[in-house]
Design an enzyme around this catalytic site. Sequence first.
Site, PDB file in Angstrom:
ATOM      1  CG  HIS A   1      -1.948   1.064   1.155  1.00  6.84           C
ATOM      2  ND1 HIS A   1      -1.671   2.360   1.515  1.00  6.84           N
ATOM      3  CD2 HIS A   1      -3.227   1.058   0.731  1.00  6.84           C
ATOM      4  CE1 HIS A   1      -2.752   3.100   1.311  1.00  6.84           C
ATOM      5  NE2 HIS A   1      -3.713   2.326   0.835  1.00  6.84           N
TER       6      HIS A   1
ATOM      7  CD  GLU B   1      -5.246   1.986  -3.178  1.00  3.02           C
ATOM      8  OE1 GLU B   1      -6.404   2.218  -2.814  1.00  3.02           O
ATOM      9  OE2 GLU B   1      -4.309   1.779  -2.389  1.00  3.02           O
TER      10      GLU B   1
END
Length: 225
Positions: free
Chosen positions: A95, A152
């Site tokens: 992430h 993302e």
Amino acid sequence: MTQRTSKYIFANWKANKSLVEARNWAKTYQKIKKESSQTIAVFPSFPVLSSLLQEFPDLTWGAQDCSEYEAGAYTGEVPTQLLRSLGAKYVLLGHSERRKYQKETSVLVARKVELALAAELTPVICLDRDEFATQLNQLDKASIEKSIFAYEPVHAISSFGGHEDPLETTVQTIQQLREMAESNIAVLYGGSVDAENSFTYLSHKDIDGVLVGKSSLDPELFAKL
Ligand code: PGA
């Protein structure tokens, strides 16, 4: 090969929610969730995850990270075998917050992908456009095809600015990732997805689902996605 038939809706709670808050979320969500063909999974912090896995086995759970080591003498680490034995199904890896704050590299993420797959967890590999090549280069074809990817853009994540990408840019970038991977991989979009814009992403044939941070914290809002 990870299936591209269902849409994935993944809730990344990050370092939010006490155990009491998390239990309330799960109780409310169980009451209001509708029957659907979508694959829905929630990613709480480690201590909360281990309780919720036991208390709410009807929901699907994942971890926000895992150790780069197998079980053994690694103080403070959470190995993939442990996550799997508790009942977790997925693990988020790489992430952007971990790449930024913990300085995680694509090499490290690839090591975790291998351990996750060995423990029969499905890795959800998060990455921005400029990480596509370096991350894919670290993974073999079989690992790429057994993983789910989450594109993302850092600027779109609510904590980093929250400027969501236009749909067209998102779709083009996801197509580039599939071309670079030379495979029809499952790719989600993440970054400021909410009840208002989720339908746009979820209804597009080239986007396999959404990874949702802020808008997953409230069960009623999350259920509207
Ligand atoms: P956001 O977070 O929905 O709050 O932008 C998404 C993510 O960081 O995965």
